[in-house]
Design a protein around this motif. Structure first.
Motif, PDB file in Angstrom:
ATOM      1  N   VAL A 127       1.070  -1.170   0.269  1.00  0.00           N
ATOM      2  CA  VAL A 127       0.245   0.014   0.042  1.00  0.00           C
ATOM      3  C   VAL A 127       0.882   1.230   0.013  1.00  0.00           C
ATOM      4  O   VAL A 127       1.214   1.893   0.995  1.00  0.00           O
ATOM      5  CB  VAL A 127      -0.878  -0.014   1.278  1.00  0.00           C
ATOM      6  N   THR A 190      -9.963   2.845   1.432  1.00  0.00           N
ATOM      7  CA  THR A 190      -8.856   3.472   1.776  1.00  0.00           C
ATOM      8  C   THR A 190      -8.120   4.075   0.449  1.00  0.00           C
ATOM      9  O   THR A 190      -7.267   5.005   0.738  1.00  0.00           O
ATOM     10  CB  THR A 190      -7.958   2.861   2.557  1.00  0.00           C
ATOM     11  N   SER A 191      -8.574   3.474  -0.776  1.00  0.00           N
ATOM     12  CA  SER A 191      -7.790   3.891  -1.832  1.00  0.00           C
ATOM     13  C   SER A 191      -8.651   3.823  -3.188  1.00  0.00           C
ATOM     14  O   SER A 191      -8.538   5.045  -3.827  1.00  0.00           O
ATOM     15  CB  SER A 191      -6.827   2.760  -2.024  1.00  0.00           C
ATOM     16  N   PRO A 194     -11.403   6.934  -2.955  1.00  0.00           N
ATOM     17  CA  PRO A 194     -10.739   8.141  -3.128  1.00  0.00           C
ATOM     18  C   PRO A 194     -10.429   8.528  -4.336  1.00  0.00           C
ATOM     19  O   PRO A 194     -10.429   9.624  -4.793  1.00  0.00           O
ATOM     20  CB  PRO A 194      -9.481   8.163  -2.148  1.00  0.00           C
ATOM     21  N   HIS A 195      -9.757   7.517  -4.889  1.00  0.00           N
ATOM     22  CA  HIS A 195      -9.282   7.757  -6.526  1.00  0.00           C
ATOM     23  C   HIS A 195     -10.640   7.974  -7.202  1.00  0.00           C
ATOM     24  O   HIS A 195     -10.432   8.882  -8.027  1.00  0.00           O
ATOM     25  CB  HIS A 195      -8.420   6.675  -6.842  1.00  0.00           C
ATOM     26  N   PHE A 301       1.443  18.931   4.007  1.00  0.00           N
ATOM     27  CA  PHE A 301       2.266  17.638   3.737  1.00  0.00           C
ATOM     28  C   PHE A 301       3.990  17.869   3.632  1.00  0.00           C
ATOM     29  O   PHE A 301       4.513  17.157   3.156  1.00  0.00           O
ATOM     30  CB  PHE A 301       1.937  17.182   2.356  1.00  0.00           C
TER      31      PHE A 301
ATOM     32  N   ALA B 221      -2.343   5.253   3.106  1.00  0.00           N
ATOM     33  CA  ALA B 221      -1.022   5.604   2.028  1.00  0.00           C
ATOM     34  C   ALA B 221      -1.548   5.187   0.675  1.00  0.00           C
ATOM     35  O   ALA B 221      -1.344   5.770  -0.196  1.00  0.00           O
ATOM     36  CB  ALA B 221       0.100   5.045   2.422  1.00  0.00           C
ATOM     37  N   GLY B 222      -2.756   4.599   0.558  1.00  0.00           N
ATOM     38  CA  GLY B 222      -3.424   4.152  -0.766  1.00  0.00           C
ATOM     39  C   GLY B 222      -4.044   5.141  -1.677  1.00  0.00           C
ATOM     40  O   GLY B 222      -4.555   5.313  -2.872  1.00  0.00           O
ATOM     41  N   GLY B 223      -4.212   6.304  -0.662  1.00  0.00           N
ATOM     42  CA  GLY B 223      -4.981   7.794  -1.490  1.00  0.00           C
ATOM     43  C   GLY B 223      -5.838   8.329  -0.383  1.00  0.00           C
ATOM     44  O   GLY B 223      -5.757   9.552  -0.373  1.00  0.00           O
ATOM     45  N   PHE B 224      -6.303   7.701   0.703  1.00  0.00           N
ATOM     46  CA  PHE B 224      -7.306   8.193   1.644  1.00  0.00           C
ATOM     47  C   PHE B 224      -6.497   9.377   2.526  1.00  0.00           C
ATOM     48  O   PHE B 224      -7.152  10.374   2.580  1.00  0.00           O
ATOM     49  CB  PHE B 224      -7.612   7.032   2.464  1.00  0.00           C
ATOM     50  N   ARG B 225      -5.256   9.268   2.851  1.00  0.00           N
ATOM     51  CA  ARG B 225      -4.623  10.111   3.821  1.00  0.00           C
ATOM     52  C   ARG B 225      -4.622  11.555   2.914  1.00  0.00           C
ATOM     53  O   ARG B 225      -4.719  12.690   3.827  1.00  0.00           O
ATOM     54  CB  ARG B 225      -3.194   9.793   4.025  1.00  0.00           C
ATOM     55  N   ASP B 226      -4.500  11.603   1.498  1.00  0.00           N
ATOM     56  CA  ASP B 226      -4.618  13.194   1.090  1.00  0.00           C
ATOM     57  C   ASP B 226      -5.803  13.957   1.484  1.00  0.00           C
ATOM     58  O   ASP B 226      -6.047  14.966   1.418  1.00  0.00           O
ATOM     59  CB  ASP B 226      -4.599  13.089  -0.457  1.00  0.00           C
TER      60      ASP B 226
END
Lengths: 313, 313
Positions: A127, A190-191, A194-195, A301, B221-226
């Motif tokens: 990840v 989580t991914s 969001p994308h 960031f 870290a796959g996208g969500f944190r942004d």
């Protein structure tokens, strides 16, 4: 002082951001005696040879897997089944076969039927990533402190799982094991969602009549630019992710839409209390992510900021 | 060598991220002979005095504006009207009155009726920020290369507009002038909708039954944190933004929902081509934002990455 490498020969099929980062980190950490790589396009293969970060670049997937103790498919999820089928007759007995796909249920479904009992199938998903792609985009530090999820099918040899865990730990990752289905749910929120949302809003901004694209870009520092980073990710990889994890993504999307309707209603009704309550709650999640080391606590960031002409003394 | 400061006395009402950054940058750039600041809470006022970055901290808004040549309200949009009403009798004739609010139509509507013809009202919005708030969060470099939008009502003295433009240019910003209504549309898509979406998805992740919050954080870290970064922004400020820019936000939300439905349908139908086409288009916008200097081209925004134990020589 260095211990013996974990694997004699590691084969990387595909050399984008993830394949290239594995190669660089594995070499830096001396995890393989020999790293063999291949890629579909001749241009990429030539560039990998030029970079000099693997021991051998070969022309075909079949040449890559011959005599390899660990084979990692670093290619879009949709290509995993066909490539498994192509190389299956050439795999070394006892080899570990793995991948790096962002979806695990579909990869297991597509690859497992082809693989003989003489090899160990241990699907993996690091990840970690950036918005860049291609052979030059990788770097040795990509996996440090990031999670790598292994989803071995039931009955997989625990020694094979342990060796792959040690490999990923050597690359700097923290390793977790779960079922493919649970992985796909976790990553949907989580991914993948969001994308999808980022791709949507960036597309929306691009289509507006009343606000020009150049205005969108100029004033993007108000929040929009954060979305453009993940909406700049590799299109082929992401097309495959959404096709392969359709059910979980649609499920999360349903929940997201309900929540968006709730906030929309609060705005329409001027319900400041509901908005404030919601916005306060989401701050805590950010704090949690920073606390467990999955993001930087630096403002913005830690993006670089230029200096003023006259700095205070 | 330094030219004379642009203003004799600048009053900052409110000392969060923006007020604190103006103070630091204005001092670094010698834009004011004297900077006077106040804040609603005694705790913030004490902290500002302790930081020693303004010339004088005063107890009330009225004390702050007395004899000030430039008064900047650095407070949530919803508080601008009441504060204007409170201080109006104490404003120095010829003073410039401004703000930093993320919505301009509502601020003009709330403030303009209170202000006498003897002062110049030049609303402003610096399109810059971080997810942090409070008196310690500001820094002198925040506005460098960012845009500051001025929305002077028709008939405003051009000299006053020019002086405020010079002030913001001195803080490092690029200045643009537009109508309040156009500003509110532009910001609805570049800032307000992204924040609403981020607040929504972070809330969704927090509510799921099948995936735990700790899993969401671990694998972010796959996208969500942004998304969590902007969903950690100041709740009071953002509540006011959505209430004040309701119409434009609801309009953009309508377009966003249509686009999300289109992509959802492509996923449901397994239409890989439509997904690929969309994902390719959004990459270009990112490139544009990086090219015009509104974001870092470094992967992952240039987030810090730790080192491996054994670096290659």
């Amino acid at each position: 002082m260095s211990p013996a490498p974990l694997f004699k020969r590691v084969a990387l099929i595909g050399f984008g951001l993830i394949g290239g980062s594995i190669a660089r980190a594995a070499r830096a950490q001396n995890l393989a005696e020999e790293i063999v790589a291949t890629a579909r396009s001749a241009k990429t293969r030539a560039r990998v040879a030029e970079l000099g970060i693997v021991d051998r670049v070969v022309e075909s997937n079949i040449d890559a897997v011959k005599d390899a103790d660990l084979v990692i498919l670093c290619i879009p999820v949709g290509a995993c089944g066909p490539v498994a089928q192509e190389v299956v007759a050439y795999l070394k007995p006892g080899a570990i076969v793995s991948d790096v796909g962002s979806v695990k249920g579909a990869v297991v479904r597509d690859m497992a039927p082809h693989l003989p009992a003489s090899v160990h199938f241990v699907p993996a998903h690091p990840v970690a990533g950036t918005e860049h792609s291609g052979p030059d985009s990788g770097f040795a530090e990509l996996f440090i402190n990031r999670w790598c999820i292994l989803t071995p099918p039931e009955g997989t040899d625990p020694n094979a799982v342990e060796r792959l865990r040690a490999f990923w730990a050597g690359l700097g990752a923290k390793v977790e094991i779960m079922t493919p289905d649970h992985h796909d749910l976790v990553l949907a929120i989580t991914s993948h969602l969001p994308h999808l949302i980022a791709y949507t809003i960036v597309g929306t901004a691009d289509e507006l009549g009343q606000v020009t694209s150049s205005e969108v870009m100029k004033f993007s520092a108000g929040g929009f630019r954060d979305f453009t980073r993940i909406a700049a990710s590799d299109p082929t990889m992401w097309r495959d992710v959404f096709l392969a994890n359709k059910d979980a993504v649609l499920e999360m999307l349903g929940t997201f839409n309900e929540d968006l309707s709730k906030l929309t209603r609060a705005i329409r009704r001027g319900d400041g209390e509901a908005l404030f309550e919601h916005f306060t709650r989401t701050r805590a999640i950010r704090r949690g992510i920073v606390e467990i080391g999955q993001d930087s606590s630096a403002p913005d960031f830690g993006r670089p900021h230029a200096n003023l002409a006259n700095e205070p003394e």
